[in-house]
Design an enzyme around this catalytic site. Structure first.
Site, PDB file in Angstrom:
ATOM      1  N   GLU A 118      51.841   4.822 109.180  1.00 52.33           N
ATOM      2  CA  GLU A 118      51.661   4.343 110.563  1.00 52.33           C
ATOM      3  C   GLU A 118      51.142   2.916 110.676  1.00 52.33           C
ATOM      4  O   GLU A 118      50.434   2.592 111.614  1.00 52.33           O
ATOM      5  CB  GLU A 118      50.741   5.292 111.339  1.00 52.33           C
ATOM      6  CG  GLU A 118      51.342   6.673 111.501  1.00 52.33           C
ATOM      7  CD  GLU A 118      50.507   7.594 112.370  1.00 52.33           C
ATOM      8  OE1 GLU A 118      49.343   7.292 112.603  1.00 52.33           O
ATOM      9  OE2 GLU A 118      51.040   8.639 112.800  1.00 52.33           O
TER      10      GLU A 118
HETATM   11  C1  BMA Z   1      48.437  11.079 112.157  1.00 52.22           C
HETATM   12  C2  BMA Z   1      47.895  10.791 110.784  1.00 52.22           C
HETATM   13  C3  BMA Z   1      46.443  10.590 110.743  1.00 52.22           C
HETATM   14  C4  BMA Z   1      45.701  11.341 111.792  1.00 52.22           C
HETATM   15  C5  BMA Z   1      46.552  12.309 112.534  1.00 52.22           C
HETATM   16  C6  BMA Z   1      45.854  12.992 113.656  1.00 52.22           C
HETATM   17  O1  BMA Z   1      49.176  10.116 112.710  1.00 52.22           O
HETATM   18  O2  BMA Z   1      48.618   9.826 110.134  1.00 52.22           O
HETATM   19  O3  BMA Z   1      46.162   9.242 110.839  1.00 52.22           O
HETATM   20  O4  BMA Z   1      44.623  11.981 111.240  1.00 52.22           O
HETATM   21  O5  BMA Z   1      47.595  11.590 113.039  1.00 52.22           O
HETATM   22  O6  BMA Z   1      45.438  12.111 114.640  1.00 52.22           O
END
Ligand code: BMA
Length: 861
Positions: free
Chosen positions: A456
């Site tokens: 991300e």
């Molecule tokens: C996603 C993951 C983490 C996070 C999760 C929940 O996008 O890549 O960064 O813990 O969301 O928010």
């Protein structure tokens, strides 16, 4: 006659191989000493030393010495933040024999230092380490003394270290989950140590991997790579690439063999030159046994051994255990855009699994047994892929060995997540060395199917307002790392494996990361966006690599960090163990959309798990039904690093939440999946089997009181690797007015031998609108060799039946299932402890959903 000859040849070959292996126990010129004893630690500047554990880290050392309280207990986290802002020293003394200094090469090897470490041997600085993910090797002969030597490591606070660098910049690099000074992007250290939305902030320091003293003579084997050139049913054509460090020119011999005697041992002569060089040996395994992902075949493994001989001596060796398979990432233009599918041995694989985070905040606690417990649970839930997410660590060897054995494909992120990263020449050089080390370390594992640049980061830059916060040079830095250094390292050291720059991203750089037309997708409209679970049904990704919903762990787990007075979501202790700002509010909101208010704390925990499990069931079955348009469903997240409310399906202690039991059902190789809209019901069957299967589809429409309203039975020919609608009906034909509140559909798929391949239940309304009865559940318990057998029967439909036996440690083979009147269910409680039947019966509790609410749901009548 022929087979007798074949047996003799095989016996001879086995003998040759055995002789070979018996002579390659330990190279003669090589010796290795583990420096894991006698370590002490202290706060830098203090007098007193305390015993320390190596490998380890400072929080667990402080805890062992009784100097701090348990970091996971209640709200202790906030009182322990000083540790990450402190410098720490470790030291040990070790004795070497006088002869060691006569050896040609003596090196200290640090397999992992966390993180800013100055290393002194007998008070001379020999190393300045600055990356947790690198291995450090230092020639140290001239500094070693015969007799006692002192090795000291000074760790500088990872937070304080980078504050001056940050102060020189006019902007701050985003680091959304860093709960402190946002220093994490500047430090090559596990990002989650700085806090995450499921994890506490404990900024560790320590010698987290082994320390070795190695001595060798004219040459040593640095690395062994087994390259797969061509794989057919008849033969596997392979190359052993043996990397050697030699100190003088010399004639040498490399011999390779396999422990399984898969090919005749082979020898090649080579000229060694001073420096590091790679020699290659081609060999062929006839009639290779192929490695398959879990559920699609077996996982045969071959151990290949290379031995280096020089001057008539065995001077070095290495072994690698490999699996023979091809892996491709297909991205073909098609009717929906471009596919994103893993193809193993020529067969498209629907990836089923989840995202893996480190299983503890304190990494030395994750031993082989914990890895095994968690990864077996992953395999048992019919998963075939884990994404080792980029905010954690490159896992330990044992993790990948187990994935190889269990058929769990690994999508491996590089450790970059939810931040932008600096890319000064020194940063790039540092992370390049990290990538080279990790790629070389992991590339022989058959389970590894993808290298992915980050988690991300592209999505954050393009969608989370970071462009307004940072100059454009920050994006140029992104490109240098994720479109420059990392793919180059992969192409150089592991060219056969695909590289994917970011998760999520699209095939075309210009497209929105995570578009449904190509590449992978993270969908967070459900949860972060508070959209209803039904929004999952609108998603049409090519590959869903993240989606999820939080729940609480069960009461037994909460009791391990909280006191009864904390059993309130608003208590400081429960707030500490919920790291997502809106977490508790979102769980409550989603719960109350579909359920009445749970009566008490324990009921709330239980219902939160049902909400999570039902939500992810809806989303995941949809993704599987979309096959082949969608070819992967990896939910967020498999495990926890401490006891917490989170998206996990296995809690910190490895206890299965409702979601994990649900996952075993919704990921079953053949899935019967009935789903409905306002007017009709469609019954899909999804198959990940490589061959078609003859089966019978049974559909029963049953009232909660047990009355069967309608039954259908159909022979079906379940096509291989497919998703097909096998049966539809109009609701108004099957369900007279009011029945949607009083009845459910049971869909079962039976194999020819009667085995149930998949069973599924469809409820037609949200729970709070159902006229669910308060059913009576009878239980019969008998002792078995390793626990108890429990047979449950209900007089009326009992939903989400939940068994606990909190006083005892053990595992229910099934849980959170529905009981249909007239169909008793038997489950086992497996335990290693000795428990008297009467004690077990006393602690066994069986609940169903209606028990979680004050008034029976039938009150709606
Ligand atoms: C996603 C993951 C983490 C996070 C999760 C929940 O996008 O890549 O960064 O813990 O969301 O928010």
């Amino acid at each position: 006659m022929r087979s007798a000859r074949r047996r003799r040849i095989a016996a001879l070959a086995a003998l040759v191989s055995a002789m070979f292996f018996s002579t390659c126990e330990q190279p003669e010129g090589f010796s290795e000493m583990k420096l894991d004893q006698g370590w002490q630690f202290r706060q830098a500047g203090e007098e007193k030393w305390y015993p320390a554990q190596v490998p380890g880290e400072v929080h667990t050392d402080l805890l062992r010495q009784g100097l701090i309280a348990d970091p996971f207990y209640r709200d202790n986290e906030s009182t322990l933040q000083w540790i990450g802002k402190t410098d720490w020293e470790y030291q040990t003394r070790f004795t070497v024999a006088a002869g060691l200094r006569q050896r040609e090469n003596v090196e200290l090897v640090f397999a992992g230092l966390d993180t800013y470490a100055d290393v002194f041997l007998n008070d001379s600085l020999i190393l300045r380490a600055d990356n947790m993910f690198r291995e450090w090797r230092v020639a140290c002969k001239s500094l070693l003394r015969a007799g006692e030597n002192t090795l000291r490591v000074h760790f500088r606070s990872p937070i304080n270290e980078v504050l001056p660098r940050m102060a020189q910049l006019s902007y701050q690099l985003p680091a959304v989950n860093d709960h402190g000074e946002k220093t994490s992007p500047y430090t090559r250290k596990a990002p989650y140590h700085f806090g995450w939305d499921w994890g506490p902030r404990f900024v560790t320091s320590g010698i987290w991997q082994p320390v070795l003293l190695e001595a060798w003579e004219e040459a040593r084997v640095v690395d062994l790579q087994i390259i797969q050139n061509q794989l057919t049913e008849k033969s596997a054509r392979l190359t052993a690439a043996v990397e050697i460090h030699a100190t003088r020119p010399q004639q040498a011999e490399i011999r390779i063999a396999s422990a399984e005697n898969a090919f005749p041992p082979q020898t090649v002569r080579c000229e060694l030159t001073p420096g590091v060089q790679t020699h290659r040996l081609d060999f062929t395994i006839a009639n290779p046994r192929l490695w398959w992902p879990n559920g699609m075949g077996e996982q045969p493994l071959y151990t290949i051994h290379a031995q280096l001989q020089a001057g008539g001596k065995n001077v070095g060796q290495a072994s690698r255990r490999v699996g023979l398979r091809t892996v491709e990432l297909w991205q073909q233009p098609d009717a929906w855009g471009r596919s994103f599918e893993f193809v193993v041995n020529g067969v498209p694989v629907f990836a089923k699994g989840g995202n893996w985070i480190p299983a503890d905040n304190f990494l030395n606690r994750i031993d082989a047994a914990r890895y095994a417990k968690l990864l077996h649970a992953v395999q048992e839930a019919n998963m075939n892929m884990l994404r080792v997410w980029g905010g954690g660590i490159y896992e330990n060897e044992k993790f990948y060995e187990l994935c190889d054995e269990l058929g769990l494909m690994v999508w491996q992120d590089f450790m970059f997540a939810c931040s932008m990263y600096p890319a000064q020449p020194a940063d790039l050089a540092n992370l390049e060395q990290e990538a080279i080390h990790q790629v070389k370390r992991l590339r022989n594992h058959p389970s590894l199917v993808l290298w992915c640049g980050n988690n991300e980061v592209e999505a954050g830059w393009k969608g989370w307002g970071w462009q307004q916060q940072c100059p454009d040079s920050v994006w140029q830095d992104y490109l240098k790392i994720f479109h420059g250094v990392l793919p180059k390292v992969c192409a150089t050291y592991d060219p056969a494996r695909p590289y994917w720059p970011s998760s999520p991203t699209s095939y075309n750089q210009e497209d929105w990361p995570g578009s449904p037309n190509s590449g992978d997708m993270h969908y967070w409209g459900v949860w972060h966006g508070a959209e209803p679970f039904a929004a999952y049904l609108q998603q049409t990704p090519r590959f869903m690599s993240e989606y999820g919903f939080q729940s609480f762990p069960q009461l037994k787990t909460i009791k391990q960090f909280a006191l009864p007075e904390d059993y309130d979501l608003a208590s400081p202790v429960m707030v500490t163990h919920q790291k997502h700002g809106r977490g508790n509010e979102l769980i409550r909101t989603y719960t109350l959309r579909e359920f009445p208010e749970p009566t008490d704390f324990a009921s709330f925990l239980y219902v939160s798990q049902i909400v999570q499990a039902e939500g992810l069931k809806l989303g995941t079955e949809h993704l599987r039904r979309l096959r082949p348009r969608c070819m992967g469903a990896l939910y967020w997240q498999i495990d926890d690093c401490w006891p917490v409310a989170s998206w996990s399906s296995l809690d910190y202690y490895g206890r299965w939440k409702a979601l994990h039991y649900f996952a075993r059902r919704f990921f079953s190789p053949i899935l019967v999946s009935p789903h409905h809209d306002s007017t009709k019901v469609e019954v899909y069957i999804v198959s990940d089997e490589r061959a078609p299967v003859a089966a019978t589809l049974h559909l029963s429409l049953i009232e909660f009181n047990g009355k069967v309203l309608r039954q259908e039975e159909r022979p079906v020919w379940v096509r291989a690797l497919s998703s097909t609608n096998y049966f539809s009906f109009n609701k108004n034909e099957w369900l007279p007015a009011g029945e949607e509140q009083r009845a459910f559909l049971l869909a079962e798929l039976h194999a020819a031998n009667g085995e149930v391949l998949s069973a599924n239940t469809l409820l037609f309304k949200p729970v709070k609108e159902l006229r669910l009865p308060s059913s009576q559940i009878s239980k019969q318990v008998t002792a078995t060799a390793n626990g108890f057998q429990i047979t449950l029967a209900a007089d009326q439909f009992a939903s989400h039946v939940f068994l606990t036996a909190d006083e005892h440690e053990g595992f229910f083979t099934d849980n959170y299932f529905h009981l249909v009147p007239g169909r008793p269910v038997t489950v086992e409680f497996q335990t290693e402890g000795k428990i008297a039947l009467a004690d077990f019966e006393r602690s066994l509790q069986v609940k169903s959903l209606t028990d979680a609410f004050a008034a029976p749901l039938a009150h709606l009548e």
